[in-house]
Write a protein that holds these residues in place. Sequence first.
Motif, PDB file in Angstrom:
ATOM      1  N   GLN A 155       0.882  -1.209   0.049  1.00 14.55           N
ATOM      2  CA  GLN A 155       0.433  -0.078  -0.223  1.00 14.55           C
ATOM      3  C   GLN A 155       0.830   1.126  -0.180  1.00 14.55           C
ATOM      4  OE1 GLN A 155      -3.950  -0.264   2.314  1.00 14.55           O
ATOM      5  NE2 GLN A 155      -2.566  -1.411   3.759  1.00 14.55           N
ATOM      6  N   THR A 156       2.292   1.337   0.907  1.00 17.94           N
ATOM      7  CA  THR A 156       2.872   1.932   0.317  1.00 17.94           C
ATOM      8  C   THR A 156       4.187   1.975  -0.074  1.00 17.94           C
ATOM      9  OG1 THR A 156       4.128   1.539   2.855  1.00 17.94           O
ATOM     10  CG2 THR A 156       2.793   3.285   2.580  1.00 17.94           C
ATOM     11  N   PRO A 157       5.403   2.428  -1.595  1.00 14.98           N
ATOM     12  CA  PRO A 157       6.383   1.680  -1.620  1.00 14.98           C
ATOM     13  C   PRO A 157       6.845   1.025  -1.105  1.00 14.98           C
ATOM     14  CG  PRO A 157       5.745   4.518  -1.986  1.00 14.98           C
ATOM     15  CD  PRO A 157       4.832   4.212  -1.270  1.00 14.98           C
ATOM     16  N   LYS A 158       7.471  -0.481  -1.920  1.00 15.23           N
ATOM     17  CA  LYS A 158       7.861  -1.178  -1.149  1.00 15.23           C
ATOM     18  C   LYS A 158       9.413  -1.436  -1.374  1.00 15.23           C
ATOM     19  CE  LYS A 158       5.973  -1.316   3.245  1.00 15.23           C
ATOM     20  NZ  LYS A 158       4.785  -2.597   3.205  1.00 15.23           N
ATOM     21  N   ASN A 159      10.478  -2.136  -1.511  1.00  8.20           N
ATOM     22  CA  ASN A 159      11.252  -2.383  -2.156  1.00  8.20           C
ATOM     23  C   ASN A 159      11.146  -4.124  -1.945  1.00  8.20           C
ATOM     24  OD1 ASN A 159      14.247  -4.823  -1.452  1.00  8.20           O
ATOM     25  ND2 ASN A 159      14.691  -3.007  -2.985  1.00  8.20           N
ATOM     26  N   LEU A 160      10.854  -4.282  -3.768  1.00  7.93           N
ATOM     27  CA  LEU A 160      10.431  -5.464  -3.936  1.00  7.93           C
ATOM     28  C   LEU A 160      10.756  -6.750  -3.192  1.00  7.93           C
ATOM     29  CD1 LEU A 160       8.188  -7.540  -5.356  1.00  7.93           C
ATOM     30  CD2 LEU A 160       9.589  -7.240  -7.353  1.00  7.93           C
TER      31      LEU A 160
END
Length: 353
Positions: free
Chosen positions: A235-240
Amino acid sequence: MVIKESAVLSIKGEKVGMLDGEDVFHYTLDNGKMQVEMTNYGGIISRIIVPDNNGKLENVVLALEEIPDYFTKNGPYLGAAVGRYANRIGKGSFTLDGETFHTTKNNGENTLHGGAKGFGAKVWKPEIYKNENAVGVKMTYLSVDGEEGFPGNLETTLWMELTADNKLKLRFESTTDKPTVVNLTNHSYFNLSGISGDVRDHQLQIFADAITPTGPGQIPTGEVKRVAGTPFDFQTPKNLGAQLDALGEGFDHNYVTKRANSSELIKIAIVKHPESGRVMEVFSTAPGVQLYTSNHMRDFEGAEGKVYHPHWALCLEPEAWPDSPNKPNFPSTNLFPGEKYDHEIVYEFGVEK
């Protein structure tokens, strides 16, 4: 053949082969800043060439070298239009209007992406077009009654166009003469690094607060489960890479972007590659999007001499929820005579400095 719209937008096409007695073409769409290559075989997007933050142009989708290679080597559905039913139908059967239909089982006991020879392995009838702000290819395909076990003659039109402002727009429209089920999407594998390695360094945000958990054969259990506080939470930007490590396996899950069907085009995801600065935003009218991190891509020989491995790309497949025909609580994928199926997808490309 070349069509020009102003001095910037252009499209060219060339015949590159024949299959099942039909001509197969390779098309290049150019807006002066980026190019998209596609073919009427399978409605496949074969390359998307975009600049990084230094202006370097690179392809950002997994690809095969030549269009005829897709005839025999495209087991992973690279760039394809998939249908009649994208994703899975449990045990290859569903009941509609009191009648049970049995679809081709090509994924264990289940039907995947339309069966043994779905829309991504058909030759579509193409027509190039232009308008004030875009160039594209309009493709049509008639899926006959009983094809892969699906009922009804389903007429589908797919518009694939590149706009002046770096948007790749896809729109599927279908009608039927019998009650049937429909779920169509595109299956491009994205790697914004220019495919220089895996996508663990990509940043991903998905605007969805839930997934549909799966059981055996990756068939949904029927639940809708919130993602907050789990490795599924984008939902918030995350490192894949960090999320893959937390999950302990690859992603192949449907994210809930809407709780009900609607025609509203909404932003569903943002993908960024920090090193190159490339950014892709994804929009769709569908109620879900399948995140797949190319978990089974092993020693796959792609274009330009590159060999693809697990997690070398991520797919964001906007679509209906998997196995919806067998899940009454899921948004319906039924289509009846007199109705129209309509699904729009937009991929917008840019850079961050």
